[in-house]
Design a protein around this motif. Sequence first.
Motif, short mmCIF file in Angstrom:
data_model
loop_
_atom_site.label_atom_id
_atom_site.label_comp_id
_atom_site.label_asym_id
_atom_site.label_seq_id
_atom_site.Cartn_x
_atom_site.Cartn_y
_atom_site.Cartn_z
N GLY A 174 0.81 -1.23 0.05
CA GLY A 174 0.01 0.11 0.07
C GLY A 174 0.84 1.16 0.13
N GLY A 175 0.44 2.56 0.53
CA GLY A 175 0.88 3.76 0.26
C GLY A 175 0.69 4.21 -0.89
N GLY A 176 0.88 5.76 -0.96
CA GLY A 176 0.70 6.37 -2.07
C GLY A 176 -0.85 6.99 -2.14
N GLU A 177 -1.18 7.58 -3.40
CA GLU A 177 -2.36 7.97 -3.73
C GLU A 177 -3.29 6.80 -4.16
OE1 GLU A 177 -1.74 12.38 -5.53
OE2 GLU A 177 -1.94 10.70 -6.88
N LEU A 178 -4.58 7.18 -3.61
CA LEU A 178 -5.74 6.04 -4.01
C LEU A 178 -6.54 6.91 -4.91
CD1 LEU A 178 -6.83 3.44 -3.05
CD2 LEU A 178 -8.25 4.57 -1.39
N ARG A 179 -6.53 6.64 -6.27
CA ARG A 179 -7.32 7.48 -7.41
C ARG A 179 -8.46 6.70 -7.69
NH1 ARG A 179 -1.75 8.82 -11.03
NH2 ARG A 179 -1.03 10.62 -9.72
N PRO A 180 -9.56 7.52 -8.08
CA PRO A 180 -10.79 7.00 -8.51
C PRO A 180 -10.66 6.51 -9.92
CG PRO A 180 -11.02 9.31 -8.51
CD PRO A 180 -9.76 9.04 -7.75
N CYS A 181 -11.33 5.53 -10.30
CA CYS A 181 -11.49 4.92 -11.71
C CYS A 181 -11.85 5.91 -12.66
CB CYS A 181 -12.21 3.66 -11.63
SG CYS A 181 -12.48 3.08 -13.23
N PRO A 182 -11.30 6.28 -13.68
CA PRO A 182 -11.71 7.15 -14.81
C PRO A 182 -13.31 7.40 -14.98
CG PRO A 182 -9.61 6.25 -15.36
CD PRO A 182 -10.05 5.62 -14.41
N GLU A 183 -13.62 6.17 -15.17
CA GLU A 183 -15.27 5.96 -15.55
C GLU A 183 -15.80 5.25 -14.16
OE1 GLU A 183 -16.74 7.12 -18.17
OE2 GLU A 183 -14.62 7.90 -19.15
N PRO A 184 -16.56 6.17 -13.67
CA PRO A 184 -17.39 5.67 -12.50
C PRO A 184 -18.54 4.63 -12.90
CG PRO A 184 -17.91 7.92 -12.78
CD PRO A 184 -16.77 7.76 -13.81
N GLY A 185 -18.71 3.64 -12.36
CA GLY A 185 -19.98 2.71 -12.55
C GLY A 185 -20.45 2.31 -11.34
N LEU A 186 -20.94 1.18 -11.26
CA LEU A 186 -21.66 0.70 -10.14
C LEU A 186 -20.68 0.81 -9.03
CD1 LEU A 186 -23.79 -2.37 -11.21
CD2 LEU A 186 -24.47 -0.36 -10.80
N ALA A 187 -21.01 0.84 -7.78
CA ALA A 187 -20.20 1.03 -6.65
C ALA A 187 -20.51 -0.08 -5.75
CB ALA A 187 -20.16 2.18 -5.92
#
Length: 540
Positions: A174-187
């Motif tokens: 782990g560590g570092g940035e946690l970036r969202p997926c470029p294309e949001p879908g079902l969560a």
Amino acid sequence: MTATPRLLDVFAGLTAADPDAVVLYDAHAGQAPARPVTRRQLRDLAAGMAEDLRAHGVGTGDCVAVWLPNWSHTVAVQFAALAVGAHVIGINTRYNVDEVAHVLRMARPRAVVAAHGFLNLDLRAILHAAHEAAATAAPVCLVTTAPGTPGAAPEEVASYDVGGGASAFPRASGGGELRPCPEPGLATAFTTSGSTGHPKLAAHRELGLGEHLLAAAGRIGLGPGHVVLGALPLSGVFGFVAAMAAVVSGAAVVLEPVFDAGGVLTDVVRHRVTHVIGADDLIGRLERAWRDHPVPLPWQWIGIADFEGRSRQLAEWAEREFGTTVAGVYGSSELFALTAFWPRHYAPELRWTGGGQVVTDSIEVRVADPATEEVVPDGAEGEMQFRGPNVVDAYLGDPAVAGEVFTRDGWFRSGDLGRLVAPGTVQYLCRIGDVLRLRGFLVDPSEIEARLAAHPGVAMTKVVGVPGRGGGTIAVAFVVPYGPTPPAEDELRQWCAQTLAKFKVPSRIRLIDEMPTTSGTNGTKIRAAALRELALAEGI
């Protein structure tokens, strides 16, 4: 129009502002000091899990089944899934083989995250049997243990393999940035609490989830310095929404993987819990434990759902003893929990009932005749119907269900009877299937239940309708008595007759030792169908 913030971006902002703020407590029902988890630690854990999910081929559109209790890992997996574009379906640790098989069959998860060694439950054996019964493609099993404990031995991890492989989880550091997926879908998705047949799996998109969590947290007033009790399973919509709304608002959550009322109260005092959201069964167990050892409780706000008919009694207790504001709430797996709750300015007689004001203007609500779909006048009873970002987006494994639950003009049929009190504000009365038609009048059984519950000799009550001998429906009340001398049926009927119209007085009142209940992800509910069967079998 302002774009809905991505949840991972919201959490990243909170982490950047104060990385060492505690966001979660891994508690143990008062048995030992809870393990604090900071925002930085949660971010790093989720980032490692996201890396691990990608390594196992989990990506956009995939499902991750999360078979964990209320651990910090459970929150981290949801964040990790958002980062890789996957969605989560929670599996309650109490589920049996048939229930787990149904989830596997409908959701078809690419991965199953399982809790090894939790309460000595044999999840491995259940998973193998459920996978065989589901007859679907084998998922990879990712095996984790309680936060802060050693991982499972390699041979134990391997024993979870149902054909798709098994691995300790998470493997990445782990560590570092946690970036969202470029294309949001079902969560995320939740099992519905249907009383017959298998539950549906109601799924929601990330943007709708994000808007709802932030709106609910804002309407409650959650923020830094507040602490929410996370005692309901995160696999259910009630526990999930309460906990996640706290996390993304800057509040903290005390996560309770098991529920021991006395121990949970110890944690409430120790960690200064300010907000509690749950049904009257949960609040009632805490109230009984408090009466054994009364202490000042720091509760500021309670959102309560009425599953056992005790909400009013518990609301009076909390407001009297601690100055807590208690509000009835409304929601479901398909609409999210905390879709609506009552603002503080409403009188207690209304504020303690189910329903309330929707948490954002983006949610529309109307009341319509369930047969004709004609909108009824304000104040009239009908089916509560909704439209907005909180409404279910898909049904996993059964897309045809959507055609049954939406009206022709696109409103979601809740199946709940209610009335419009003010624009965007509704009072929930009961499930449409539970409403009684007595002598030609529609009667909400909770009106009769409230009167019976006010009797000092009544601990719990439930009213059902059954066919009468002369035709039509009669009301039958089942009562669990309180105290050494149970009240007689005639006494209770006379008690009802003092304030209720004659046709609302139950035709029969039956004393029983305990109510038949079912324990779900959102709390314990009385099984009204079992009471109807009992009334019919006894010829009442």
